[in-house]
Structures are given as structure tokens and as C-alpha cells.
Scaffold this motif. Structure first.
Motif, short mmCIF file in Angstrom:
data_model
loop_
_atom_site.label_atom_id
_atom_site.label_comp_id
_atom_site.label_asym_id
_atom_site.label_seq_id
_atom_site.Cartn_x
_atom_site.Cartn_y
_atom_site.Cartn_z
N PRO A 1 -32.47 -11.14 -37.59
CA PRO A 1 -31.38 -11.41 -38.53
C PRO A 1 -30.38 -12.36 -37.87
O PRO A 1 -29.99 -12.16 -36.72
N TRP A 2 -29.97 -13.38 -38.59
CA TRP A 2 -29.17 -14.45 -37.99
C TRP A 2 -27.73 -14.35 -38.48
O TRP A 2 -27.43 -14.62 -39.63
N ARG A 3 -26.83 -13.95 -37.58
CA ARG A 3 -25.41 -13.83 -37.93
C ARG A 3 -24.76 -15.21 -37.96
O ARG A 3 -24.94 -16.02 -37.04
N LEU A 4 -23.98 -15.46 -38.99
CA LEU A 4 -23.26 -16.73 -39.12
C LEU A 4 -21.85 -16.56 -38.56
O LEU A 4 -20.84 -16.56 -39.29
N THR A 5 -21.74 -16.42 -37.26
CA THR A 5 -20.46 -16.08 -36.63
C THR A 5 -19.42 -17.19 -36.81
O THR A 5 -18.23 -16.92 -37.00
N ALA A 6 -19.84 -18.45 -36.70
CA ALA A 6 -18.89 -19.55 -36.88
C ALA A 6 -18.36 -19.56 -38.31
O ALA A 6 -17.16 -19.79 -38.55
N ALA A 7 -19.22 -19.32 -39.27
CA ALA A 7 -18.79 -19.26 -40.67
C ALA A 7 -17.84 -18.09 -40.90
O ALA A 7 -16.85 -18.22 -41.64
N GLU A 8 -18.15 -16.96 -40.28
CA GLU A 8 -17.28 -15.79 -40.44
C GLU A 8 -15.85 -16.10 -40.00
O GLU A 8 -14.88 -15.70 -40.66
N GLU A 9 -15.72 -16.79 -38.90
CA GLU A 9 -14.39 -17.16 -38.40
C GLU A 9 -13.72 -18.15 -39.35
O GLU A 9 -12.53 -18.04 -39.65
N ALA A 10 -14.49 -19.12 -39.82
CA ALA A 10 -13.92 -20.14 -40.70
C ALA A 10 -13.50 -19.57 -42.06
O ALA A 10 -12.61 -20.13 -42.72
N ASP B 1 -11.95 -20.62 -54.18
CA ASP B 1 -12.15 -22.00 -53.72
C ASP B 1 -13.61 -22.17 -53.27
O ASP B 1 -13.95 -22.00 -52.10
N ASN B 2 -14.46 -22.51 -54.23
CA ASN B 2 -15.89 -22.59 -53.95
C ASN B 2 -16.21 -23.67 -52.91
O ASN B 2 -17.08 -23.49 -52.06
N ASP B 3 -15.51 -24.79 -52.96
CA ASP B 3 -15.76 -25.85 -51.99
C ASP B 3 -15.44 -25.39 -50.58
O ASP B 3 -16.16 -25.70 -49.62
N ALA B 4 -14.35 -24.63 -50.44
CA ALA B 4 -13.96 -24.13 -49.13
C ALA B 4 -14.97 -23.10 -48.62
O ALA B 4 -15.29 -23.06 -47.42
N LEU B 5 -15.47 -22.27 -49.52
CA LEU B 5 -16.49 -21.28 -49.13
C LEU B 5 -17.73 -22.00 -48.61
O LEU B 5 -18.28 -21.65 -47.56
N ARG B 6 -18.18 -23.00 -49.35
CA ARG B 6 -19.37 -23.73 -48.94
C ARG B 6 -19.16 -24.45 -47.61
O ARG B 6 -20.05 -24.46 -46.75
N ALA B 7 -18.00 -25.04 -47.43
CA ALA B 7 -17.72 -25.77 -46.19
C ALA B 7 -17.69 -24.82 -45.00
O ALA B 7 -18.20 -25.16 -43.91
N ALA B 8 -17.13 -23.64 -45.19
CA ALA B 8 -17.06 -22.67 -44.09
C ALA B 8 -18.46 -22.19 -43.71
O ALA B 8 -18.80 -22.10 -42.52
N VAL B 9 -19.27 -21.88 -44.71
CA VAL B 9 -20.64 -21.41 -44.44
C VAL B 9 -21.45 -22.52 -43.76
O VAL B 9 -22.24 -22.27 -42.83
N ALA B 10 -21.25 -23.75 -44.17
CA ALA B 10 -22.03 -24.87 -43.63
C ALA B 10 -21.81 -25.06 -42.13
O ALA B 10 -22.69 -25.59 -41.43
N ILE B 11 -20.66 -24.63 -41.63
CA ILE B 11 -20.37 -24.79 -40.20
C ILE B 11 -21.45 -24.13 -39.34
O ILE B 11 -21.84 -24.66 -38.29
#
Length: 341
Positions: free
Chosen positions: A272-281, A289-299
Motif C-alpha cells: 500500500p502506497w501512502r501519499l505522505t507529501a500529498a497529506e501534508e499539502a 476547491d477541486n483544483d487545489a485538491l488535485r494539485a496537492a494529490v499530484a505532488i
């Protein structure tokens, strides 16, 4: 299938003693081991039945921590109120896994020890697979069809993915796997229980030693677990492994801003791959704010390494994570997250 001896362990000490004999395998529900035997993945000399051990309990501690015995059945945990009501991501991951018949037999400990569904690993014929025969090569990476392979944590030795839905939910919940062996008990974070080919030789699937067994899984009691969701993207609606999956736990403030989030993906790596950078962002991001959600996950996808045939997983996994966040938030309302909303 080769011949083997069979014995039922009367207690934990007997099971651990038996494991010290080379060629010994444990059996409980048997839903995975039977596949290994038929496919020639394992050929034990001795089978030790551990179904009589007192490891079936599911209980809640004073701090709200959920303790799940390794021999608890998947169906029992899925129906338990602490999973269904307080940790819906856990119940959902179980109900979307396997068939009802298998869930009535399969154990929690056994589910975590599943092996990859890579067709080259499970092939009837002797195709190159470093997980089965170290140094033989990886037929999957030599093939034209790499659509189902990993985008994180893979090497030229192996690019398989792990199939457990439950493991993804446990990673998002910051669960701990309790393991017992000759040296006593130790605790392994669920997110580190499965090994990637970057961390160990491909034939080493988990952090479990050859003389150890799983005794329990502990899930901390956190308000964020109530706002949680498991999203599974698969090629058909019934009894299919995930192409990509996302497990999310969420804490929201009163103005629908993300206070904290935990995101784990399945179908993208050998763990299982944790998205730790996205979690912080995501902290402080407005849920609307869908654009902000997508940008944070993309990190968290800056380190993704898609193969020629599975680049689609990069976008699919990001969309699954964002949708899982929104679906988790829909569980909110007055009093969600213990009154933080």
C-alpha cells in the motif's frame, strides 16, 4: 502436489516451535495457501494448522483502539460495529474483497500475506519470475502488456503489485501488525509490513520472518477514522482485484477545510502506497476547491515511474484519491470528527 505431513497446533508455543523446522507452512482459512500449492508456488514438507489458537477475537480497548485477532474472519470484521460504524474504510475494503464464500473462510492474517496476482508469478508453466526463482528474470517486464504493473517502488527485478484491499485500508489507518516469534513479540507498522523490490530481494514478500506468525492487528482510535472511505477501481463489478484503489481518512474543520488526511493507494506498488507529501499539502485546503485538491494529490506523483503500458495509472490513481476524499467528507455532519466540524 507433493506429499506433506499435517498437524494441528494445540497452542502458540507449539506453532512457533514447529515453524523452526525448515519446510514448514502454517494453514488457517487456506484460501490463499491452497492456490500456492496447486500452482507450485509453495511445496511444504509440513503443514501446521493454527485454527485452534485463541486469535479470533475483535475488541476495543479503553483508548478506542481496535484489536483484531489474526484468525478473525474477514466477514466477522466487516460486520463488526467498530469497523462498520467507526472505521467505514475498513469494512468497505473487506466487503469489496473476494466473494462472500471466501470472506467467510479467509482470515485477517492470511489476507495480509497474499502474494501478487501477477500472471507470470502464478503461471502454470515455468516462466521467468524472480519472486519464484531468484535470478531467473521478470517475464512481466519483458512482455508487451505492462498495464497492471507498478508505478511506484519497482525495479528491473520485479514490478508486481500487491492485491490486498484490507492492507490499503490499514495503511491509511496507521495500523500496526503484531508479530510473534522465538524472540518474543514485535510491532510492525502496516505501511511497512509488505516489502518492495527496492527494499529486499523479490522473493521476500513481507517483513515476517520464517519463524514468525501474525497474532493481531491494532488500529488506533481516531476521530478521523469516522470520515473514511475505500474506493476500488476494477475491470468488473464482482470478485476482481483492484486496478487502482484509494483508502482515505479525513479530519475536517468547521468551515470544511481539511485539518488532516491520510491517503493510501492500492494497485500501484508491491505495498500500500501512502501519499505522505500529498497529506501534508492537503492541510488547510478547502474541500470545495477541486483544483487545489488535485494539485496537492499530484505532488506525491513526482516519484511515479510508469512503464510504457501503465501510464494511465498515474491519472487514474490521482482521480481516485480526490474522489475518495470527497466521498469520505460526505459522511460528515454535526459532530463528525468528535465535534471538530
Amino acid at each position: 502436489m507433493k506429499e506433506f505431513t499435517y498437524v494441528k497446533a494445540p497452542d502458540m508455543d507449539s506453532a512457533l516451535t514447529a515453524l523452526r523446522t525448515p519446510g514448514t507452512q502454517l494453514v488457517a482459512g487456506g484460501t490463499e495457501l491452497l492456490n500456492w500449492l496447486k500452482e507450485g508456488i509453495e511445496a511444504p514438507d509440513h503443514l501446521v494448522d493454527i485454527t485452534g489458537l485463541p486469535l479470533t477475537g475483535i475488541g476495543v480497548g479503553p483508548s478506542g483502539q481496535l484489536r483484531i485477532g489474526a484468525l478473525a474472519r474477514m466477514s466477522d470484521l466487516a460486520a463488526h460495529p467498530e469497523a462498520a460504524r467507526e472505521r467505514p474504510v475498513l469494512a468497505e475494503s473487506l466487503l469489496l474483497a473476494a466473494s462472500p464464500q471466501l470472506r467467510n473462510m479467509a482470515t485477517i492474517g492470511g489476507n495480509l500475506q497474499q502474494r501478487t496476482r501477477c500472471p507470470y508469478f502464478r503461471a502454470d508453466t515455468a516462466l521467468p519470475c524472480n519472486k519464484r526463482a531468484s535470478g531467473s528474470g521478470c517475464a512481466a517486464l519483458q512482455a508487451d502488456d505492462t498495464a497492471q504493473l507498478a508505478i511506484f517502488g519497482w525495479t528491473r527485478e520485479c514490478a508486481a503489485t500487491h492485491p490486498s484491499d484490507l492492507a490499503v485500508a490499514l495503511a491509511a489507518l496507521d495500523a500496526t501488525v503484531l508479530v510473534s516469534g522465538a524472540d518474543g513479540e514485535r510491532r510492525v507498522p502496516a505501511v511497512a509490513f509488505h516489502l518492495t523490490p527496492e527494499e529486499a530481494e523479490p522473493q521476500h514478500h513481507t517483513a515476517l520472518g520464517p519463524d514468525e506468525l501474525i497474532t493481531a492487528v491494532e488500529v488506533p482510535g481516531r476521530p478521523s477514522a469516522r470520515l473514511s472511505h475505500y474506493l476500488k477501481v476494477r475491470e468488473r463489478a464482482s470478485y476482481e482485484f483492484a486496478v487502482v484503489s484509494a483508502a482515505v481518512t479525513l479530519e475536517l474543520t468547521a468551515d470544511d477545510t481539511i485539518g488532516s488526511a491520510r491517503i493510501a493507494l492500492g494497485g500501484v506498488a508491491h505495498r500500500p502506497w501512502r501519499l505522505t507529501a500529498a497529506e501534508e499539502a492537503l492541510r488547510g485546503t478547502a474541500l470545495a476547491d477541486n483544483d487545489a485538491l488535485r494539485a496537492a494529490v499530484a505532488i506525491s506523483f513526482a516519484d511515479a515511474r510508469p512503464l510504457p503500458g501503465n501510464g494511465y495509472k498515474v491519472q487514474l490513481a490521482q482521480r481516485a484519491a480526490v474522489r475518495a476524499l470527497r466521498d469520505a467528507a460526505r459522511r460528515g455532519g454535526p459532530g463528525a470528527n468528535g465535534g471538530s466540524r
